[in-house]
Design an enzyme around this catalytic site. Structure first.
Site, PDB file in Angstrom:
ATOM      1  N   CYS A 125       0.832  -1.207   0.000  1.00  0.00           N
ATOM      2  CA  CYS A 125       0.000   0.000   0.000  1.00  0.00           C
ATOM      3  C   CYS A 125       0.867   1.258   0.000  1.00  0.00           C
ATOM      4  CB  CYS A 125      -0.923  -0.005   1.204  1.00  0.00           C
ATOM      5  SG  CYS A 125      -0.023  -0.213   2.748  1.00  0.00           S
ATOM      6  N   GLU A 134      -6.186   3.450  -7.729  1.00  0.00           N
ATOM      7  CA  GLU A 134      -5.157   2.520  -7.244  1.00  0.00           C
ATOM      8  C   GLU A 134      -5.068   1.301  -8.170  1.00  0.00           C
ATOM      9  OE1 GLU A 134      -5.903   0.230  -3.611  1.00  0.00           O
ATOM     10  OE2 GLU A 134      -3.896   0.748  -2.941  1.00  0.00           O
TER      11      GLU A 134
HETATM   12  P1  NAD Z   1     -10.058  -6.274   0.199  1.00  0.00           P
HETATM   13  O1  NAD Z   1     -10.727  -5.044   0.692  1.00  0.00           O
HETATM   14  O2  NAD Z   1     -10.621  -6.950  -0.987  1.00  0.00           O
HETATM   15  O3  NAD Z   1      -9.994  -7.393   1.320  1.00  0.00           O
HETATM   16  C1  NAD Z   1      -9.409  -7.151   2.581  1.00  0.00           C
HETATM   17  C2  NAD Z   1     -10.050  -8.077   3.592  1.00  0.00           C
HETATM   18  O4  NAD Z   1     -11.419  -7.704   3.740  1.00  0.00           O
HETATM   19  C3  NAD Z   1     -10.047  -9.542   3.188  1.00  0.00           C
HETATM   20  O5  NAD Z   1      -9.839 -10.335   4.332  1.00  0.00           O
HETATM   21  C4  NAD Z   1     -11.448  -9.732   2.651  1.00  0.00           C
HETATM   22  O6  NAD Z   1     -11.914 -11.058   2.712  1.00  0.00           O
HETATM   23  C5  NAD Z   1     -12.253  -8.830   3.564  1.00  0.00           C
HETATM   24  N1  NAD Z   1     -13.549  -8.395   3.030  1.00  0.00           N
HETATM   25  C6  NAD Z   1     -13.939  -8.324   1.733  1.00  0.00           C
HETATM   26  N2  NAD Z   1     -15.215  -7.894   1.656  1.00  0.00           N
HETATM   27  C7  NAD Z   1     -15.637  -7.685   2.914  1.00  0.00           C
HETATM   28  C8  NAD Z   1     -16.848  -7.225   3.480  1.00  0.00           C
HETATM   29  N3  NAD Z   1     -17.904  -6.902   2.728  1.00  0.00           N
HETATM   30  N4  NAD Z   1     -16.922  -7.099   4.818  1.00  0.00           N
HETATM   31  C9  NAD Z   1     -15.864  -7.381   5.605  1.00  0.00           C
HETATM   32  N5  NAD Z   1     -14.692  -7.842   5.120  1.00  0.00           N
HETATM   33  C10 NAD Z   1     -14.575  -7.983   3.796  1.00  0.00           C
HETATM   34  O7  NAD Z   1      -8.544  -5.863  -0.021  1.00  0.00           O
HETATM   35  P2  NAD Z   1      -7.386  -6.754  -0.613  1.00  0.00           P
HETATM   36  O8  NAD Z   1      -7.603  -6.836  -2.097  1.00  0.00           O
HETATM   37  O9  NAD Z   1      -7.252  -7.982   0.195  1.00  0.00           O
HETATM   38  O10 NAD Z   1      -6.105  -5.850  -0.305  1.00  0.00           O
HETATM   39  C11 NAD Z   1      -5.626  -4.872  -1.148  1.00  0.00           C
HETATM   40  C12 NAD Z   1      -6.026  -3.503  -0.645  1.00  0.00           C
HETATM   41  O11 NAD Z   1      -5.550  -3.320   0.675  1.00  0.00           O
HETATM   42  C13 NAD Z   1      -5.398  -2.382  -1.453  1.00  0.00           C
HETATM   43  O12 NAD Z   1      -6.372  -1.391  -1.660  1.00  0.00           O
HETATM   44  C14 NAD Z   1      -4.314  -1.849  -0.536  1.00  0.00           C
HETATM   45  O13 NAD Z   1      -3.965  -0.518  -0.736  1.00  0.00           O
HETATM   46  C15 NAD Z   1      -4.932  -2.047   0.797  1.00  0.00           C
HETATM   47  N6  NAD Z   1      -3.926  -2.064   1.839  1.00  0.00           N
HETATM   48  C16 NAD Z   1      -3.836  -0.996   2.679  1.00  0.00           C
HETATM   49  C17 NAD Z   1      -2.872  -0.960   3.665  1.00  0.00           C
HETATM   50  C18 NAD Z   1      -2.765   0.197   4.623  1.00  0.00           C
HETATM   51  O14 NAD Z   1      -2.083   0.063   5.635  1.00  0.00           O
HETATM   52  N7  NAD Z   1      -3.396   1.317   4.356  1.00  0.00           N
HETATM   53  C19 NAD Z   1      -1.990  -2.036   3.810  1.00  0.00           C
HETATM   54  C20 NAD Z   1      -2.096  -3.103   2.918  1.00  0.00           C
HETATM   55  C21 NAD Z   1      -3.077  -3.121   1.943  1.00  0.00           C
END
Ligand code: NAD
Length: 479
Positions: free
Chosen positions: A281, A383
Site C-alpha cells: 500500500c 489505485e
Molecule cells: P479487500 O478489501 O478486498 O480485502 C481485505 C479483507 O477484507 C479480506 O480479508 C477480505 O476477505 C475482507 N472483506 C472483503 N469484503 C468484505 C466485506 N464486505 N466485509 C468485511 N470484510 C470484507 O482488499 P485486498 O484486495 O485484500 O487488499 C488490497 C487492498 O488493501 C489495497 O487497496 C491496498 O492498498 C490495501 N492495503 C492498505 C494498507 C494500509 O495500511 N493502508 C496495507 C495493505 C493493503
C-alpha cells in the site's frame, strides 16, 4: 492440505463442511483448501471470545506478554517453514518473505507484547482541588480483518496490540492468502494461548468479514484492505457505534527534485515502485521528476527496470515474483490498457511474462513504466496495486504539490531533495498520513501509521494502537 478454523482453542471444520480452492500464484494451481465459513462459525468464534474475555482481561500484562512472546519463539523456530508458506501462498520471492514478512510478523508480536509493559495511563491534577486518572480498559471482543499483500505481517500487526491490551479477538485473514495465519493458529495452540482468546475464521469477505462486522457483540473493527470494502464496513459498523480503524488504499506520489542524492534516489525508487510486485500500500505509483533531470532519470530508470528479473519465487535472482491471483493480474493488465487509451506510452513492460514448465500458468507481470499521461487521468488517480508506475515531469513545488494532492487518497509520499527547508515545506503541504524524505519504508513501530482522505480513518502503531484497542474512562476524585 485442508485448513481449519481456530475457534475456542481448537482447529475445527467450518459448519458448512465446504471448502474454497487456494491457488499457488507461481503455478496457477490449487494447492490447498480453505474453510468456506459462514455466520455460524463467526457466532461460535464470538461466543468463545466472550467466554474467554473475563479471564484474559484480568490476566496481568506480564502474563499476557509472556504468552505472546512464546508465540514469537515458535515463529522463530518455524521461520523457514513460514517463509516458504508465505511465498507459496502469495507468489512473492522467498528472499522477500525471509527478509520482510516473517521477521516483521515476529517483531510485531514482540513489539506489542513488550510495549504493553510500558503503556501507562494518564493523570490530570486540578491544583489542590481534584485528581483525575484515566483507566484504559480493553474493549471486549474485537474484530481484525486483513488483506493478502503482506499476509502474516499485517495480520499480526492487528492482533498483537488487541491481545496485549486484554481483548479477545475474532480475526479473518484474506481468503487469498490464509496459509500463514493458519500456521500461526497451530502455534497459538502449542504456545498455550488460553482457549477463545484468539479465534480465526477463514472464508470469503462478504460472508465471514461481513458477519464479523455485523455481529453486535464485536465492539471494534480493525480493518486493512481496499477503500470500497472499508466504506462497506463503515456503513454497517458506524450506526452500531463500533470503534473503527480503517487502513485503506493509496496512490502514493514519489517526488524527485533536481537536487536529490541521485544514486540513492534511483536505487530506492526501484524498490518503492516494484517491491512485492508493487503490491504494498506504500509503494510510490506516481513518480514526479523535476524537469532538469527528467531525461536522465527516464533513461536510467527504464534501463534498470527492463533488466529486473521476473521469475518463480524460489529463484534467488527473482526481483519480482508472481502477482497474487489471476483476477488481480487481469485487473492490472486492464489498467495498462486504460493507460494506453488515455494517451500513455509504455516505456518498458506492459505485458504478462510467461515462464516455462511448472510455472507456465503462473501470474507474472513485467514491471511497467508509463509516461505521457495527464496527472488527473484515471490511471493517475485510481489505485492499481501492481508493478505499474507512471512518470511525469514538473517544474515548481506548487505544480507538483497540486498534482500530488489531486487524488482521493492520502496514504504516503516520498520526497527526494537535499534542501532541508524545501523538505519541511513539502512535508507540511502534502496531504498524506506518512511522509518519507530521502528514504522509503523506513519504519519505527512506535510511529503513528495510517492515511488521510480515502486512505483511511485512525492510526495504527505504537501507543496509538493501544489507545484504539482500549476504552478510556476518566475518574475524578475531589480532594
Ligand atoms: P479487500 O478489501 O478486498 O480485502 C481485505 C479483507 O477484507 C479480506 O480479508 C477480505 O476477505 C475482507 N472483506 C472483503 N469484503 C468484505 C466485506 N464486505 N466485509 C468485511 N470484510 C470484507 O482488499 P485486498 O484486495 O485484500 O487488499 C488490497 C487492498 O488493501 C489495497 O487497496 C491496498 O492498498 C490495501 N492495503 C492498505 C494498507 C494500509 O495500511 N493502508 C496495507 C495493505 C493493503
Amino acid at each position: 492440505m485442508t485448513l481449519r478454523n481456530y475457534i475456542n482453542g481448537e482447529l475445527v471444520k467450518p459448519h458448512s463442511d465446504k471448502y474454497l480452492d487456494n491457488y499457488d500464484p507461481s503455478t496457477g494451481k490449487v494447492y490447498s483448501l480453505i474453510p468456506d465459513s459462514d455466520e455460524r462459525d463467526v457466532v461460535d468464534a464470538t461466543n468463545a471470545a466472550k467466554a474467554a474475555f473475563p479471564s484474559w482481561s484480568a490476566t496481568s500484562k506480564e502474563k499476557r506478554s509472556e504468552v505472546i512472546l512464546k508465540i514469537v519463539d515458535l515463529i522463530n523456530r518455524d521461520f523457514d517453514k513460514l517463509v516458504a508458506a508465505e511465498s507459496k501462498d502469495n507468489g512473492k520471492p522467498i528472499w522477500l518473505a525471509e527478509k520482510v514478512d516473517i521477521p516483521r510478523a515476529a517483531s510485531n508480536l514482540h513489539f506489542f507484547a513488550t510495549g504493553i509493559l510500558h503503556f501507562a495511563s494518564e493523570a490530570h491534577m486540578m491544583e489542590n482541588r481534584a485528581i483525575n486518572y484515566t483507566r484504559r480498559d480493553p474493549i471486549g471482543v474485537v474484530g481484525c480483518i486483513s488483506p493478502w499483500n503482506l499476509p502474516l505481517y499485517l495480520f499480526t500487526w492487528k492482533i498483537a496490540p488487541a491481545l496485549a491490551t486484554g481483548n479477545c479477538v475474532v480475526a479473518k485473514p484474506s481468503e487469498i492468502t490464509p496459509m500463514t495465519a493458519y500456521l500461526l493458529s497451530e502455534l497459538c495452540v502449542e504456545a498455550g494461548l488460553p482457549k477463545g482468546v484468539l479465534n480465526l475464521v477463514h472464508g470469503l469477505g462478504p460472508k465471514v468479514g461481513a458477519a464479523i462486522t455485523e455481529h453486535p457483540d464485536i465492539k471494534a473493527i480493525s480493518f486493512t484492505g481496499g477503500t470500497a470494502t472499508g466504506a462497506q464496513i463503515a456503513r454497517t459498523a458506524a450506526p452500531m457505534f463500533k470503534k473503527l480503524s480503517l487502513e485503506l488504499g493509496g496512490k502514493n506520489p514519489n517526488i524527485i527534485f533536481e537536487d536529490c542524492n541521485y544514486d540513492k534516489m534511483l536505487a530506492t525508487t526501484l524498490a518503492s515502485s516494484f517491491a512485492n510486485q508493487g503490491q504494498i500500500c506504500l509503494c510510490g505509483s506516481r513518480i514526479f521528476i523535476q524537469r532538469g533531470i527528467y531525461d536522465r532519470f527516464k533513461a536510467d530508470f527504464v534501463a534498470k527496470v527492463a533488466k529486473r528479473k521476473v521469475s518463480f519465487p524460489s529463484d534467488p535472482e527473482a526481483k519480482l515474483g508472481a502477482v497474487v491471483s489471476k483476477p488481480h493480474m487481469e485487473k492490472v493488465l486492464s489498467y495498462i490498457d486504460l493507460a494506453k487509451e488515455e494517451g500513455g506510452t509504455v516505456l518498458t513492460g506492459g505485458h504478462q511474462v510467461h515462464l516455462e514448465g511448472e510455472y507456465a500458468q503462473g501470474y507474472y507481470l513485467a514491471p511497467t513504466i508509463i509516461e505521457g499521461l495527464a496527472f488527473d487521468c484515471r490511471t493517475n488517480q485510481e489505485e492499481i496495486f501492481g508493478p505499474v508506475v507512471t512518470i511525469t515531469p514538473f517544474d515548481t513545488e506548487e505544480e507538483v504539490l497540486l498534482m500530488a494532492n489531486s487524488t482521493d487518497y492520502g496514504l504516503a509520499a516520498t520526497i527526494w531533495t537535499e534542501n532541508l527547508t524545501r523538505a519541511h515545506r513539502m512535508a507540511n503541504e502534502i496531504q498524506m498520513g506518512i511522509v518519507w524524505i530521502n528514504c522509503w519504508l523506513l519504519r519505527d513501530l512506535r510511529t503513528p501509521f495510517g492515511g488521510v482522505k480515502s486512505s483511511g480513518v485512525g492510526r495504527e502503531g505504537g501507543f496509538e494502537a493501544f489507545k484504539f484497542f482500549t476504552e478510556a474512562k476518566n475518574v475524578c476524585i475531589e480532594l
